[in-house]
Design an enzyme around this catalytic site. Structure first.
Site, PDB file in Angstrom:
ATOM      1  N   GLU A  32       0.871  -1.166   0.000  1.00 57.13           N
ATOM      2  CA  GLU A  32       0.000   0.000   0.000  1.00 57.13           C
ATOM      3  C   GLU A  32       0.917   1.227   0.000  1.00 57.13           C
ATOM      4  O   GLU A  32       1.822   1.319   0.835  1.00 57.13           O
ATOM      5  CB  GLU A  32      -0.882   0.000   1.257  1.00 57.13           C
ATOM      6  N   ARG A 257       5.490 -12.727   9.751  1.00 50.84           N
ATOM      7  CA  ARG A 257       6.172 -11.477   9.413  1.00 50.84           C
ATOM      8  C   ARG A 257       7.467 -11.336  10.187  1.00 50.84           C
ATOM      9  O   ARG A 257       7.690 -11.996  11.193  1.00 50.84           O
ATOM     10  CB  ARG A 257       5.264 -10.269   9.607  1.00 50.84           C
ATOM     11  N   LYS A 267       4.582   0.960   8.944  1.00 51.00           N
ATOM     12  CA  LYS A 267       4.674   2.240   8.240  1.00 51.00           C
ATOM     13  C   LYS A 267       4.045   3.353   9.060  1.00 51.00           C
ATOM     14  O   LYS A 267       4.523   4.475   9.062  1.00 51.00           O
ATOM     15  CB  LYS A 267       3.977   2.141   6.885  1.00 51.00           C
TER      16      LYS A 267
HETATM   17  P1  ATP Z   1       2.751  -1.879   7.546  1.00 51.82           P
HETATM   18  O1  ATP Z   1       1.916  -2.093   8.762  1.00 51.82           O
HETATM   19  O2  ATP Z   1       4.176  -1.714   7.861  1.00 51.82           O
HETATM   20  O3  ATP Z   1       2.207  -0.826   6.667  1.00 51.82           O
HETATM   21  P2  ATP Z   1       1.518  -3.735   5.828  1.00 51.82           P
HETATM   22  O4  ATP Z   1       1.446  -5.207   5.929  1.00 51.82           O
HETATM   23  O5  ATP Z   1       0.288  -2.956   6.053  1.00 51.82           O
HETATM   24  O6  ATP Z   1       2.673  -3.259   6.770  1.00 51.82           O
HETATM   25  P3  ATP Z   1       1.681  -3.488   2.993  1.00 51.82           P
HETATM   26  O7  ATP Z   1       2.095  -2.305   2.230  1.00 51.82           O
HETATM   27  O8  ATP Z   1       0.271  -3.889   2.935  1.00 51.82           O
HETATM   28  O9  ATP Z   1       2.149  -3.260   4.478  1.00 51.82           O
HETATM   29  O10 ATP Z   1       2.617  -4.723   2.678  1.00 51.82           O
HETATM   30  C1  ATP Z   1       2.948  -5.266   1.433  1.00 51.82           C
HETATM   31  C2  ATP Z   1       3.373  -6.689   1.650  1.00 51.82           C
HETATM   32  O11 ATP Z   1       4.474  -6.762   2.565  1.00 51.82           O
HETATM   33  C3  ATP Z   1       2.246  -7.493   2.256  1.00 51.82           C
HETATM   34  O12 ATP Z   1       2.121  -8.700   1.571  1.00 51.82           O
HETATM   35  C4  ATP Z   1       2.672  -7.670   3.687  1.00 51.82           C
HETATM   36  O13 ATP Z   1       2.145  -8.825   4.233  1.00 51.82           O
HETATM   37  C5  ATP Z   1       4.190  -7.686   3.588  1.00 51.82           C
HETATM   38  N1  ATP Z   1       4.791  -7.256   4.851  1.00 51.82           N
HETATM   39  C6  ATP Z   1       4.574  -6.112   5.529  1.00 51.82           C
HETATM   40  N2  ATP Z   1       5.256  -6.085   6.685  1.00 51.82           N
HETATM   41  C7  ATP Z   1       5.933  -7.248   6.768  1.00 51.82           C
HETATM   42  C8  ATP Z   1       6.821  -7.832   7.724  1.00 51.82           C
HETATM   43  N3  ATP Z   1       7.159  -7.208   8.853  1.00 51.82           N
HETATM   44  N4  ATP Z   1       7.339  -9.050   7.454  1.00 51.82           N
HETATM   45  C9  ATP Z   1       7.030  -9.684   6.315  1.00 51.82           C
HETATM   46  N5  ATP Z   1       6.202  -9.206   5.378  1.00 51.82           N
HETATM   47  C10 ATP Z   1       5.653  -7.998   5.585  1.00 51.82           C
HETATM   48 MG    MG Z   2      -0.941  -1.496   5.884  1.00 53.78          MG
END
Ligand code: ATP
Ligand code: MG
Length: 549
Positions: A32, A257, A267
């Site tokens: 995202e 994760r 983020k």
């Molecule tokens: P954040 O909370 O940091 O924004 P998110 O999962 O909402 O993390 P996205 O932009 O939706 O962030 O993530 C893109 C991809 O990266 C998704 O498939 C997500 O599952 C993966 N991802 C995000 N954070 C991690 C992590 N700490 N370890 C492994 N994969 C991750």
């Molecule tokens: Mg997110």
């Protein structure tokens, strides 16, 4: 990404290919664009791109931009740069928002099938009606609206007839399901907010749990890999694919994760550190962002090796950040030229060395990698050593310089401390030493033993430099998703700036060049603050670690 059985998703793919269930592996990395990528995302990138590469498949970079409130084009650019820097090339570059028309049609299809309805309950009421893990949910009074009425209302939602929050579209699944995610989840909401890609075209936006399976199916994704917290969403993922009559059926798989000690990994939290001025931008070298790690001096090779070591499992744990540091040391050991830098300088005058004489001495660029050759370094009457390498009154076992003691200067001579020069306040301003011309490095001299070897820089040609030294950003570890005040744990001493000297031959360094400064660790030339008149070296990592693999 790796050839061990610890990657269970890889095993699934192998069996899908063998059974013929999958012809070609298609994965996607779906960030995202609401912030910069962090090291956790690298795990997902390496997994998705790595698996497709290994099985000659394809990987899309897809921006999951269904929430215009938080998204920004700046992040879209930064994310692409980070993925490329890690060494991956996407096949398709897509935006979820490109599929808004299809998503709308699929929502209408659900309405026509009696599988979606417009609800007038407020967000709070919906939450109350949803029930709990132990109690079933309660049906909304609007749940049984006719297909015609639902269609007309949804159309009116799209045409901007309602305010934000006035109505939502919900999937009609099962309010009594033991899985709360199946209790009629909201699939569309009203938000009168322009979108970075579609502008003012839409004032209704699909929810992630509805949009994501459709995006995967539209792109023909075969293995949709996500993190563990989506496991309970999988039944709804499959429900959407089936009821929206998508021709391709992707399968969702969840992995644990990455969490690292001494940092935060979301983020939202990272954005707060940036917005509230705790750090100097998303690429601050203290940040666990990909751009921060790059600016700190990490290499893609080190990051990839780190993830190979931890593997991919179905549980998420917390990894010691010392392990990541281990891999950058390993990567730079053979690659980074060695050099001498004095971070906290103290002047030494060698009183028996001829005035105005400079001689050139040979120094190897990397004793562990002879191919890196040798360089010439100047030596003269005045040099700088590290302030901590001298003590007027040394404790026992201190073998460095002190009155009457002799030490070796790396690549040069033995020197002996003869006199201390102080200013009127008693502060030491310089040390007078003598040197022994017989003890030149490489001369085969071996008559006396000294217990310490010091690094140094010749004073007249030394180049002023700034050293940025880092400590962990977060002092205590925070539970992910726990809304405690992580800001209270930000380390005020995560950055220390020192002014010292480097060798003359480092005058022309370029941003992102990396060095090992003897005894100090690995450093990267800062790309943001570096200029012709300002040399800034970021310490990537010190040399020593108690970490064992
Ligand atoms: P954040 O909370 O940091 O924004 P998110 O999962 O909402 O993390 P996205 O932009 O939706 O962030 O993530 C893109 C991809 O990266 C998704 O498939 C997500 O599952 C993966 N991802 C995000 N954070 C991690 C992590 N700490 N370890 C492994 N994969 C991750
Ligand atoms: Mg997110």
């Amino acid at each position: 990404m790796e050839n061990t059985s610890s990657n269970f998703i890889r095993n699934i793919i192998i069996s899908d290919l063998e059974s013929g269930k999958t012809k070609e592996v298609i994965t996607r990395f779906p960030p995202e664009p609401n912030g910069y990528l962090h090291i956790g995302h690298a795990k997902s990138i390496i997994l998705n791109f790595g698996l497709a590469d290994e099985f000659h498949g394809r990987t899309n970079l897809r921006f999951d931009d269904t929430n215009p409130l938080k998204e920004d084009a700046e992040y879209v650019t930064a994310i692409q740069e980070d993925v490329k820097w890690l060494g991956y090339e996407w096949d398709g570059l897509f935006f979820a928002s490109d599929y808004f028309d299809t998503m709308y049609e699929k929502a209408v299809l659900l309405i026509q099938k009696g599988l979606a309805y417009v609800d007038d309950l407020s967000a709070d009421e919906i939450r109350t009606y949803r029930g709990t893990l132990t109690e079933p949910g309660k049906e909304s009074p609007y749940r049984n609206r006719s297909v015609e009425e639902n269609f007309a209302l949804f159309e009116a939602m799209k045409n901007g007839k309602f305010q934000d929050g006035e109505k939502v579209l919900r999937a009609k699944v099962d309010m009594a399901s033991p899985n709360i995610n199946l209790r009629d989840p909201v699939i569309y909401r009203i938000a009168h907010v322009p979108h970075h890609n579609t502008g003012d075209k839409w004032c209704i936006y699909p929810m992630y749990t509805f949009a994501h399976p459709l995006e995967d199916a539209i792109e023909g994704v075969t293995h949709s890999i996500c993190t563990l917290e989506f496991e309970d969403q999988r039944p709804f993922y499959d429900w959407v694919i089936a009821n929206c009559e998508m021709p391709n059926v992707p399968r969702q798989y969840e992995f644990g994760r990455l969490n690292l000690t001494h940092t935060v990994m979301s983020k939202r939290k990272l954005k707060q550190l940036v917005d509230e001025g705790y750090v100097d931008g998303w690429d601050d070298p203290r940040m666990p962002t990909i751009s921060g790690l790059r600016r700190r001096g990490y290499t893609p090779e080190a990051i990839i090796a780190f993830f190979k070591e931890i593997g991919v499992s179905k549980t998420s744990g917390v990894v010691d950040s010392a392990m990541l540091e281990h891999f950058i040391r390993e990567d730079l050991k053979m690659k980074a030229p060695r050099s001498m830098a004095v971070i906290d300088p103290l002047k030494v005058v060698i009183i028996n060395y001829p005035k105005d004489q400079i001689e050139m001495l040979e120094a190897d660029n990397n004793p562990e990698n002879e191919k890196m050759g040798i360089r010439q370094i100047p030596f003269g009457r005045e040099i700088y050593i590290e302030r901590e390498d001298f003590m007027e009154e040394p404790p026992k076992k201190y073998h460095r310089l002190y009155p009457g003691n002799e030490v070796r200067l790396r690549h040069a001579y033995f020197i002996k401390c003869e006199e201390i020069i102080k200013d009127e306040n008693g502060k030491i301003i310089e040390i007078h030493c003598t040197y022994d011309p017989e003890t030149k490095s490489g001369s085969g001299f071996n008559a006396r033993k000294v217990k310490a070897t010091l690094h140094w820089v010749e004073a007249s040609q030394a180049v002023l430099a700034e050293f940025h030294l880092y400590n962990p950003l977060i002092l205590d570890d925070e539970e992910e998703n726990e809304d405690s005040h992580f800001l209270d744990h930000v380390n005020p001493e995560a950055l220390t700036i020192k002014h010292g000297f480097v060798e003359e031959n480092l005058k022309q360094v370029k941003p992102q060049e990396k060095f090992q400064f003897l005894r100090h660790g690995y450093f990267n030339v800062d790309p943001k603050h570096h200029s012709e008149n300002r040399l800034v070296f970021n310490r990537i990592v010190s040399l020593k670690s108690s970490f064992k693999l």
